[in-house]
Scaffold this motif. Structure first.
Motif, PDB file in Angstrom:
ATOM      1  N   VAL A  15       0.837  -1.195   0.000  1.00 48.37           N
ATOM      2  CA  VAL A  15       0.000   0.000   0.000  1.00 48.37           C
ATOM      3  C   VAL A  15       0.874   1.248   0.000  1.00 48.37           C
ATOM      4  CG1 VAL A  15      -1.630   1.348   1.393  1.00 48.37           C
ATOM      5  CG2 VAL A  15      -2.027  -1.090   1.034  1.00 48.37           C
ATOM      6  N   GLU A  16       1.904   1.251   0.807  1.00 48.84           N
ATOM      7  CA  GLU A  16       2.811   2.399   0.880  1.00 48.84           C
ATOM      8  C   GLU A  16       3.541   2.605  -0.442  1.00 48.84           C
ATOM      9  OE1 GLU A  16       4.549   5.784   2.253  1.00 48.84           O
ATOM     10  OE2 GLU A  16       2.923   4.668   3.192  1.00 48.84           O
ATOM     11  N   GLU A  17       3.989   1.519  -1.066  1.00 47.81           N
ATOM     12  CA  GLU A  17       4.674   1.628  -2.359  1.00 47.81           C
ATOM     13  C   GLU A  17       3.732   2.190  -3.426  1.00 47.81           C
ATOM     14  OE1 GLU A  17       6.093  -2.323  -3.010  1.00 47.81           O
ATOM     15  OE2 GLU A  17       7.967  -1.962  -1.943  1.00 47.81           O
ATOM     16  N   ALA A  21       4.134   5.698  -5.427  1.00 49.15           N
ATOM     17  CA  ALA A  21       4.121   5.723  -6.897  1.00 49.15           C
ATOM     18  C   ALA A  21       3.050   6.693  -7.397  1.00 49.15           C
ATOM     19  CB  ALA A  21       3.861   4.326  -7.443  1.00 49.15           C
ATOM     20  N   ALA A  22       1.898   6.719  -6.737  1.00 46.27           N
ATOM     21  CA  ALA A  22       0.830   7.642  -7.123  1.00 46.27           C
ATOM     22  C   ALA A  22       1.255   9.091  -6.902  1.00 46.27           C
ATOM     23  CB  ALA A  22      -0.447   7.331  -6.342  1.00 46.27           C
ATOM     24  N   ILE A  23       1.948   9.338  -5.807  1.00 46.74           N
ATOM     25  CA  ILE A  23       2.438  10.693  -5.528  1.00 46.74           C
ATOM     26  C   ILE A  23       3.435  11.114  -6.589  1.00 46.74           C
ATOM     27  CG2 ILE A  23       3.843  12.060  -3.927  1.00 46.74           C
ATOM     28  CD1 ILE A  23       2.453  10.465  -1.642  1.00 46.74           C
ATOM     29  N   ALA A  24       4.352  10.227  -6.942  1.00 48.23           N
ATOM     30  CA  ALA A  24       5.347  10.539  -7.972  1.00 48.23           C
ATOM     31  C   ALA A  24       4.666  10.805  -9.310  1.00 48.23           C
ATOM     32  CB  ALA A  24       6.349   9.398  -8.104  1.00 48.23           C
ATOM     33  N   SER A  25       3.666  10.001  -9.647  1.00 47.56           N
ATOM     34  CA  SER A  25       2.930  10.204 -10.898  1.00 47.56           C
ATOM     35  C   SER A  25       2.191  11.534 -10.895  1.00 47.56           C
ATOM     36  CB  SER A  25       1.925   9.059 -11.109  1.00 47.56           C
ATOM     37  OG  SER A  25       2.588   7.859 -11.355  1.00 47.56           O
ATOM     38  N   ARG A  27       3.002  14.198  -9.225  1.00 49.34           N
ATOM     39  CA  ARG A  27       4.003  15.271  -9.374  1.00 49.34           C
ATOM     40  C   ARG A  27       4.434  15.422 -10.825  1.00 49.34           C
ATOM     41  NH1 ARG A  27       7.302  13.872  -3.928  1.00 49.34           N
ATOM     42  NH2 ARG A  27       6.062  15.160  -2.540  1.00 49.34           N
ATOM     43  N   MET A  28       4.630  14.291 -11.512  1.00 47.31           N
ATOM     44  CA  MET A  28       4.996  14.346 -12.924  1.00 47.31           C
ATOM     45  C   MET A  28       3.883  14.986 -13.742  1.00 47.31           C
ATOM     46  SD  MET A  28       7.174  10.850 -13.801  1.00 47.31           S
ATOM     47  CE  MET A  28       5.775  10.139 -14.552  1.00 47.31           C
ATOM     48  N   ALA A  29       2.641  14.612 -13.435  1.00 52.84           N
ATOM     49  CA  ALA A  29       1.516  15.171 -14.178  1.00 52.84           C
ATOM     50  C   ALA A  29       1.412  16.676 -13.961  1.00 52.84           C
ATOM     51  CB  ALA A  29       0.211  14.488 -13.743  1.00 52.84           C
ATOM     52  N   LEU A  30       1.610  17.107 -12.727  1.00 51.39           N
ATOM     53  CA  LEU A  30       1.540  18.537 -12.425  1.00 51.39           C
ATOM     54  C   LEU A  30       2.662  19.316 -13.095  1.00 51.39           C
ATOM     55  CD1 LEU A  30       0.546  18.451  -8.653  1.00 51.39           C
ATOM     56  CD2 LEU A  30      -0.866  19.197 -10.575  1.00 51.39           C
ATOM     57  N   SER A  31       3.801  18.663 -13.259  1.00 53.36           N
ATOM     58  CA  SER A  31       4.922  19.341 -13.897  1.00 53.36           C
ATOM     59  C   SER A  31       4.834  19.270 -15.416  1.00 53.36           C
ATOM     60  CB  SER A  31       6.249  18.730 -13.433  1.00 53.36           C
ATOM     61  OG  SER A  31       6.403  17.426 -13.960  1.00 53.36           O
ATOM     62  N   GLY A  32       3.848  18.524 -15.906  1.00 54.70           N
ATOM     63  CA  GLY A  32       3.682  18.397 -17.349  1.00 54.70           C
ATOM     64  C   GLY A  32       4.581  17.350 -17.967  1.00 54.70           C
ATOM     65  N   ILE A  45       3.552   4.496 -24.722  1.00 52.33           N
ATOM     66  CA  ILE A  45       2.187   4.763 -24.265  1.00 52.33           C
ATOM     67  C   ILE A  45       1.552   5.642 -25.333  1.00 52.33           C
ATOM     68  CG2 ILE A  45       0.768   5.887 -22.495  1.00 52.33           C
ATOM     69  CD1 ILE A  45       3.013   5.209 -20.486  1.00 52.33           C
ATOM     70  N   GLY A  46       0.386   5.261 -25.813  1.00 51.21           N
ATOM     71  CA  GLY A  46      -0.276   5.979 -26.890  1.00 51.21           C
ATOM     72  C   GLY A  46      -0.531   7.447 -26.555  1.00 51.21           C
ATOM     73  N   GLU A  47      -0.478   8.268 -27.595  1.00 49.33           N
ATOM     74  CA  GLU A  47      -0.678   9.712 -27.420  1.00 49.33           C
ATOM     75  C   GLU A  47      -2.042  10.024 -26.803  1.00 49.33           C
ATOM     76  OE1 GLU A  47       1.437  12.278 -27.750  1.00 49.33           O
ATOM     77  OE2 GLU A  47       2.963  10.750 -28.113  1.00 49.33           O
ATOM     78  N   ALA A  48      -3.085   9.312 -27.234  1.00 49.84           N
ATOM     79  CA  ALA A  48      -4.427   9.571 -26.700  1.00 49.84           C
ATOM     80  C   ALA A  48      -4.472   9.289 -25.201  1.00 49.84           C
ATOM     81  CB  ALA A  48      -5.468   8.733 -27.434  1.00 49.84           C
ATOM     82  N   ARG A  49      -3.844   8.193 -24.786  1.00 52.13           N
ATOM     83  CA  ARG A  49      -3.821   7.856 -23.348  1.00 52.13           C
ATOM     84  C   ARG A  49      -3.010   8.886 -22.580  1.00 52.13           C
ATOM     85  NH1 ARG A  49      -4.790   4.865 -19.197  1.00 52.13           N
ATOM     86  NH2 ARG A  49      -3.206   3.977 -17.843  1.00 52.13           N
ATOM     87  N   ARG A  50      -1.880   9.285 -23.111  1.00 45.95           N
ATOM     88  CA  ARG A  50      -1.048  10.280 -22.424  1.00 45.95           C
ATOM     89  C   ARG A  50      -1.764  11.626 -22.334  1.00 45.95           C
ATOM     90  NH1 ARG A  50       4.499  10.481 -25.020  1.00 45.95           N
ATOM     91  NH2 ARG A  50       4.799  12.037 -23.416  1.00 45.95           N
ATOM     92  N   ALA A  51      -2.540  11.970 -23.378  1.00 47.49           N
ATOM     93  CA  ALA A  51      -3.285  13.232 -23.341  1.00 47.49           C
ATOM     94  C   ALA A  51      -4.401  13.156 -22.303  1.00 47.49           C
ATOM     95  CB  ALA A  51      -3.856  13.544 -24.720  1.00 47.49           C
ATOM     96  N   ALA A  52      -5.062  12.006 -22.221  1.00 45.46           N
ATOM     97  CA  ALA A  52      -6.164  11.842 -21.272  1.00 45.46           C
ATOM     98  C   ALA A  52      -5.667  11.685 -19.842  1.00 45.46           C
ATOM     99  CB  ALA A  52      -7.002  10.626 -21.656  1.00 45.46           C
ATOM    100  N   MET A  53      -4.501  11.040 -19.686  1.00 44.33           N
ATOM    101  CA  MET A  53      -3.963  10.790 -18.351  1.00 44.33           C
ATOM    102  C   MET A  53      -2.450  10.964 -18.387  1.00 44.33           C
ATOM    103  SD  MET A  53      -4.869   7.730 -15.876  1.00 44.33           S
ATOM    104  CE  MET A  53      -4.791   8.107 -14.151  1.00 44.33           C
ATOM    105  N   PRO A  54      -1.986  12.192 -18.233  1.00 44.55           N
ATOM    106  CA  PRO A  54      -0.546  12.467 -18.332  1.00 44.55           C
ATOM    107  C   PRO A  54       0.311  11.684 -17.337  1.00 44.55           C
ATOM    108  CG  PRO A  54      -1.790  14.502 -18.327  1.00 44.55           C
ATOM    109  CD  PRO A  54      -2.757  13.400 -18.023  1.00 44.55           C
ATOM    110  N   SER A  55      -0.277  11.263 -16.242  1.00 40.66           N
ATOM    111  CA  SER A  55       0.498  10.536 -15.229  1.00 40.66           C
ATOM    112  C   SER A  55       0.549   9.034 -15.493  1.00 40.66           C
ATOM    113  CB  SER A  55      -0.097  10.796 -13.845  1.00 40.66           C
ATOM    114  OG  SER A  55      -1.417  10.284 -13.788  1.00 40.66           O
TER     115      SER A  55
END
Length: 75
Positions: A15-17, A21-25, A27-32, A45-55
């Protein structure tokens, strides 16, 4: 069914791991900054998926398999 201390500690560690991982993701999403390749299969990872979910860290197929397995184990 009795759960051993080891099983409990292992579950808490997972659960902690996942939380870290969710926190790191997030942070990456917030930083673009996204992840270009799937952490499971290494394919892009497909462009459509990355556009819909950057993390996203998994391609659609691997994420679907991950969620299916997670639901199966949770039962």
């Amino acid at each position: 069914m009795k759960v051993s201390n080891f099983d409990q500690e292992l579950a808490e560690l997972r659960v902690e791991e996942e939380k870290q991982a969710a926190i790191a993701s997030a942070r990456m999403a917030l930083s673009g900054v996204g992840q270009a390749d799937c952490e499971e299969c290494g394919r892009p990872i497909g462009e459509a998926r990355r556009a819909a979910m950057p993390s996203a860290t998994r391609c659609f197929s691997c994420q679907e398999a991950f969620e299916t397995e997670r639901r199966r184990v949770a039962r």
